[in-house]
Design a protein around this motif. Structure first.
Motif, short mmCIF file in Angstrom:
data_model
loop_
_atom_site.label_atom_id
_atom_site.label_comp_id
_atom_site.label_asym_id
_atom_site.label_seq_id
_atom_site.Cartn_x
_atom_site.Cartn_y
_atom_site.Cartn_z
N PRO A 71 0.83 -1.20 0.00
CA PRO A 71 0.00 0.00 0.00
C PRO A 71 0.87 1.25 0.00
CG PRO A 71 0.02 -0.98 2.18
CD PRO A 71 0.77 -1.92 1.27
N ALA A 72 0.31 2.34 -0.48
CA ALA A 72 1.05 3.60 -0.54
C ALA A 72 1.47 4.08 0.85
CB ALA A 72 0.20 4.66 -1.23
N SER A 73 0.77 3.63 1.88
CA SER A 73 1.07 4.07 3.24
C SER A 73 2.12 3.21 3.95
CB SER A 73 -0.22 4.05 4.07
OG SER A 73 -0.74 2.73 4.11
N ALA A 74 2.66 2.22 3.28
CA ALA A 74 3.58 1.27 3.93
C ALA A 74 4.92 1.91 4.26
CB ALA A 74 3.81 0.07 3.03
N GLY A 75 5.47 1.53 5.40
CA GLY A 75 6.85 1.80 5.77
C GLY A 75 7.31 3.24 5.73
N ALA A 76 8.62 3.38 5.55
CA ALA A 76 9.27 4.69 5.50
C ALA A 76 10.18 4.76 4.29
CB ALA A 76 10.08 4.91 6.77
N TRP A 77 10.15 5.89 3.61
CA TRP A 77 11.01 6.09 2.45
C TRP A 77 12.34 6.68 2.90
CZ3 TRP A 77 9.84 4.08 -2.13
CH2 TRP A 77 8.51 3.70 -2.35
N VAL A 78 13.44 6.12 2.41
CA VAL A 78 14.77 6.63 2.72
C VAL A 78 15.53 6.80 1.42
CG1 VAL A 78 14.86 5.56 5.00
CG2 VAL A 78 15.72 4.31 3.04
N GLU A 79 16.53 7.65 1.45
CA GLU A 79 17.36 7.85 0.26
C GLU A 79 18.77 7.35 0.57
OE1 GLU A 79 18.81 11.58 -2.34
OE2 GLU A 79 16.64 11.41 -2.04
N VAL A 80 19.24 6.43 -0.29
CA VAL A 80 20.58 5.86 -0.15
C VAL A 80 21.28 6.02 -1.49
CG1 VAL A 80 21.92 3.78 0.32
CG2 VAL A 80 19.79 4.19 1.57
N ASP A 81 22.39 6.72 -1.50
CA ASP A 81 23.13 6.98 -2.74
C ASP A 81 22.22 7.52 -3.83
OD1 ASP A 81 25.46 6.10 -1.54
OD2 ASP A 81 25.26 4.07 -2.30
N GLU A 82 21.40 8.50 -3.47
CA GLU A 82 20.48 9.18 -4.39
C GLU A 82 19.43 8.26 -4.99
OE1 GLU A 82 22.54 11.52 -7.29
OE2 GLU A 82 23.91 12.34 -5.79
N GLU A 83 19.16 7.14 -4.32
CA GLU A 83 18.12 6.21 -4.76
C GLU A 83 17.06 6.15 -3.66
OE1 GLU A 83 18.11 1.99 -6.99
OE2 GLU A 83 19.34 2.06 -5.20
N ARG A 84 15.79 6.31 -4.06
CA ARG A 84 14.67 6.31 -3.11
C ARG A 84 14.25 4.86 -2.86
NH1 ARG A 84 8.82 7.51 -4.10
NH2 ARG A 84 8.02 8.21 -2.11
N LEU A 85 14.31 4.43 -1.59
CA LEU A 85 13.99 3.06 -1.23
C LEU A 85 12.94 3.05 -0.12
CD1 LEU A 85 17.64 1.70 -0.99
CD2 LEU A 85 16.07 1.47 -2.92
N LEU A 86 12.12 2.01 -0.12
CA LEU A 86 11.12 1.82 0.93
C LEU A 86 11.62 0.76 1.90
CD1 LEU A 86 8.20 2.20 2.05
CD2 LEU A 86 7.56 0.25 0.63
N VAL A 87 11.54 1.06 3.18
CA VAL A 87 11.84 0.08 4.22
C VAL A 87 10.53 -0.15 4.97
CG1 VAL A 87 13.19 -0.46 6.27
CG2 VAL A 87 14.20 0.90 4.45
N CYS A 88 10.05 -1.39 4.96
CA CYS A 88 8.79 -1.68 5.65
C CYS A 88 8.85 -3.06 6.28
CB CYS A 88 7.60 -1.57 4.68
SG CYS A 88 7.52 -2.85 3.43
N ARG A 89 7.91 -3.31 7.16
CA ARG A 89 7.79 -4.64 7.76
C ARG A 89 7.18 -5.58 6.74
NH1 ARG A 89 8.82 -4.88 13.04
NH2 ARG A 89 8.78 -2.96 14.24
#
Length: 105
Positions: A71-89
């Motif tokens: 879902p769009a509401s899942a987890g937290a978005w982080v940026e690593v080496d200018e790449e947007r990644l989602l970290v979620c359970r």
């Protein structure tokens, strides 16, 4: 120097895929008005799970390279080496997409 995000416990790291809103017929499907549509992504890394899972025989239900829906509401978005990644359970994921052989369709 490149970095790698290693998830802890029951978390997964996902790279979002661009939503495909154009069907094979060429019809453009608009996003819903009330709620953002589920997102798609590829699992880049998987945590080891929770420590009590081993005692009851539970394993992480996804692995690196799986195509997942969340879902769009899942987890937290982080940026690593200018790449947007989602970290979620892992429990926030809606499912894993798998291709079916033509004979089953």
């Amino acid at each position: 120097m490149r970095h790698e995000l290693r998830p802890l416990f029951d978390r997964v790291v996902i790279k979002e895929l661009d939503p495909d809103r154009v069907r094979r017929s060429g019809l453009l499907v608009p996003p819903g008005n009330d709620e953002p549509p589920p997102q798609h992504g590829i699992v880049l890394a998987v945590g080891p799970g929770l420590d009590w899972w081993d005692h009851v025989g539970v394993k992480m239900p996804v692995s690196r390279g799986d195509h997942v829906v969340f879902p769009a509401s899942a987890g937290a978005w982080v940026e690593v080496d200018e790449e947007r990644l989602l970290v979620c359970r892992v429990g926030e994921l809606l499912g894993v997409l798998a291709e079916l052989p033509d004979a089953l369709v």
